[in-house]
Design a protein around this motif. Sequence first.
Motif, PDB file in Angstrom:
ATOM      1  N   ARG A   1      -1.539 -99.512 -58.463  1.00  0.00           N
ATOM      2  CA  ARG A   1      -0.233 -99.978 -58.003  1.00  0.00           C
ATOM      3  C   ARG A   1       0.375-100.925 -59.018  1.00  0.00           C
ATOM      4  O   ARG A   1      -0.260-101.873 -59.470  1.00  0.00           O
ATOM      5  CB  ARG A   1      -0.391-100.683 -56.651  1.00  0.00           C
ATOM      6  N   ARG A   2       1.632-100.676 -59.379  1.00  0.00           N
ATOM      7  CA  ARG A   2       2.273-101.461 -60.433  1.00  0.00           C
ATOM      8  C   ARG A   2       2.590-102.889 -60.012  1.00  0.00           C
ATOM      9  O   ARG A   2       2.806-103.743 -60.842  1.00  0.00           O
ATOM     10  CB  ARG A   2       3.571-100.754 -60.863  1.00  0.00           C
ATOM     11  N   GLY A   3       2.631-103.144 -58.727  1.00  0.00           N
ATOM     12  CA  GLY A   3       2.981-104.493 -58.288  1.00  0.00           C
ATOM     13  C   GLY A   3       1.831-105.475 -58.322  1.00  0.00           C
ATOM     14  O   GLY A   3       2.024-106.665 -58.095  1.00  0.00           O
ATOM     15  N   ASP A   4       0.623-104.998 -58.616  1.00  0.00           N
ATOM     16  CA  ASP A   4      -0.540-105.876 -58.606  1.00  0.00           C
ATOM     17  C   ASP A   4      -0.482-106.863 -59.769  1.00  0.00           C
ATOM     18  O   ASP A   4      -0.068-106.538 -60.880  1.00  0.00           O
ATOM     19  CB  ASP A   4      -1.830-105.059 -58.728  1.00  0.00           C
ATOM     20  N   ALA A   5      -0.954-108.105 -59.516  1.00  0.00           N
ATOM     21  CA  ALA A   5      -1.086-109.093 -60.581  1.00  0.00           C
ATOM     22  C   ALA A   5      -2.185-108.648 -61.540  1.00  0.00           C
ATOM     23  O   ALA A   5      -3.168-108.033 -61.142  1.00  0.00           O
ATOM     24  CB  ALA A   5      -1.419-110.459 -59.985  1.00  0.00           C
ATOM     25  N   TRP A   6      -2.026-108.992 -62.827  1.00  0.00           N
ATOM     26  CA  TRP A   6      -3.004-108.563 -63.815  1.00  0.00           C
ATOM     27  C   TRP A   6      -4.315-109.336 -63.703  1.00  0.00           C
ATOM     28  O   TRP A   6      -5.387-108.799 -63.951  1.00  0.00           O
ATOM     29  CB  TRP A   6      -2.426-108.739 -65.222  1.00  0.00           C
ATOM     30  N   ILE A   7      -4.229-110.604 -63.372  1.00  0.00           N
ATOM     31  CA  ILE A   7      -5.427-111.436 -63.266  1.00  0.00           C
ATOM     32  C   ILE A   7      -5.505-111.975 -61.842  1.00  0.00           C
ATOM     33  O   ILE A   7      -4.597-112.672 -61.379  1.00  0.00           O
ATOM     34  CB  ILE A   7      -5.392-112.615 -64.261  1.00  0.00           C
ATOM     35  N   ARG A   8      -6.577-111.635 -61.141  1.00  0.00           N
ATOM     36  CA  ARG A   8      -6.745-112.123 -59.780  1.00  0.00           C
ATOM     37  C   ARG A   8      -8.193-111.908 -59.362  1.00  0.00           C
ATOM     38  O   ARG A   8      -8.924-111.128 -59.973  1.00  0.00           O
ATOM     39  CB  ARG A   8      -5.818-111.402 -58.813  1.00  0.00           C
ATOM     40  N   VAL A   9      -8.576-112.619 -58.320  1.00  0.00           N
ATOM     41  CA  VAL A   9      -9.909-112.410 -57.767  1.00  0.00           C
ATOM     42  C   VAL A   9      -9.964-111.005 -57.186  1.00  0.00           C
ATOM     43  O   VAL A   9      -9.100-110.636 -56.381  1.00  0.00           O
ATOM     44  CB  VAL A   9     -10.220-113.454 -56.675  1.00  0.00           C
ATOM     45  N   PRO A  10     -10.932-110.178 -57.610  1.00  0.00           N
ATOM     46  CA  PRO A  10     -10.989-108.794 -57.116  1.00  0.00           C
ATOM     47  C   PRO A  10     -11.100-108.749 -55.600  1.00  0.00           C
ATOM     48  O   PRO A  10     -11.799-109.561 -54.983  1.00  0.00           O
ATOM     49  CB  PRO A  10     -12.249-108.226 -57.780  1.00  0.00           C
ATOM     50  N   ARG A  11     -10.428-107.789 -54.994  1.00  0.00           N
ATOM     51  CA  ARG A  11     -10.487-107.647 -53.553  1.00  0.00           C
ATOM     52  C   ARG A  11     -10.297-106.171 -53.192  1.00  0.00           C
ATOM     53  O   ARG A  11     -10.021-105.346 -54.051  1.00  0.00           O
ATOM     54  CB  ARG A  11      -9.424-108.505 -52.869  1.00  0.00           C
TER      55      ARG A  11
END
Length: 405
Positions: free
Chosen positions: A203-213
């Motif tokens: 999904r293009r709206g996802d942040a590039w750096i984040r805690v995986p979920r």
Amino acid sequence: MAATVVLDARAPGDRRAGLRIWSAAWPIAAVFVLANAATPLYVLWQAEFGFSKSTLTAVFCCYMAGMALALLVCGVASDRLGRKAVLIPALVLAVAAGLIFAAAPGTLALFIARTLTGIASGAMVSAGVAAVTDIAGPARTRSAALAGAVGIAVGTGLGPLLGGLLSETVPGPTVTVFLLETVFLLVALAIVVAVPIPHAGGRRGDAWIRVPRVPRPNRRRLLIAVTVAGSALSTTAFMLSLAPSQHSELLDTTNRIVPGALACLTFAVATGSQFALRGLPVRRLLLASVSSTIVCVVALVLAVDTSSVAGLAAAAVLAGIAYGPGMLGGLALLNSDIPADRLAEANAALNIGAYAFAGLLILGLGFVSDHLGFATGVTLFAMVAATVAAAGGVLVATGLRVGRG
């Protein structure tokens, strides 16, 4: 009514499909060989460079830091950009790390090499395992889970065995193993470049750096996988960190093959158990891991209390029996229900949770052992690991539902 997810040993497909799946698992194994080949060699570097035990601990922590950084980025990046966009740079970093290990002129080089190795390992447990699943296709997710789990176990066991064996038998004890490992990694790089890997598109709206979920409906599955695999992983972390020196001390030997062989024993058993139990339902795999984890930590306590070499070897075998089905069951649980465009991130979430738990538990064991004694530290370690494993067993026993977290 609860339904059971089943691992069928006879996944459909021809021999060529099976070869593609297992070839795709080789890059995972190659990077984990690198991650663990240095285990028996630190005593040589410590004597050569003159660093303290606290510095040695910091070198180990660099690996975890690199892995954590990769897990924050690689899952999302792989789901969005494609597996190769993550795997190729990760393997290049792994080759660089191996060459730095081989030519290390001082302690700083070890810090750099361990950090790069951690980044490559984080990429493999997220994007690498997801790539195996993508290549396998929807009809072979069970075979993909087996290949991914075996890749991790084989690499983790082969690394310290090669490091110990080659450092005792060939010239250049801290060089030769990493030159051989560079060959392994170049083969892995060629496989990733050559093999077509389907891309679902994240999904293009996802942040590039984040805690995986994972998506909300799948969170229960992730929690089950983390508690079961994490508690099992803590037993193998003990075998890779503190058990080798304890075993060498009890045998009164400085031979580096001893710690390498002990670690290899654990992961040889883990690999064998994954093949032997691959036909079991996921529920039974996870419960087998829980039971083995509890028995393993009890055996560890008894072995340390009685200074028993045989007891420590038995605990190494039990750790393999705990880790093998625990990791296989955890990966299969996620593969069966996570959307393809979130699978790498789900794998990252599983591994960051499991490694964080195991790492903190081992660090706690070291701290308690320094202040209260090794036997007390192992007892407390066993109590925590057994409690978390039992909690995972309760979650499994309350029911795994297809399509629900």
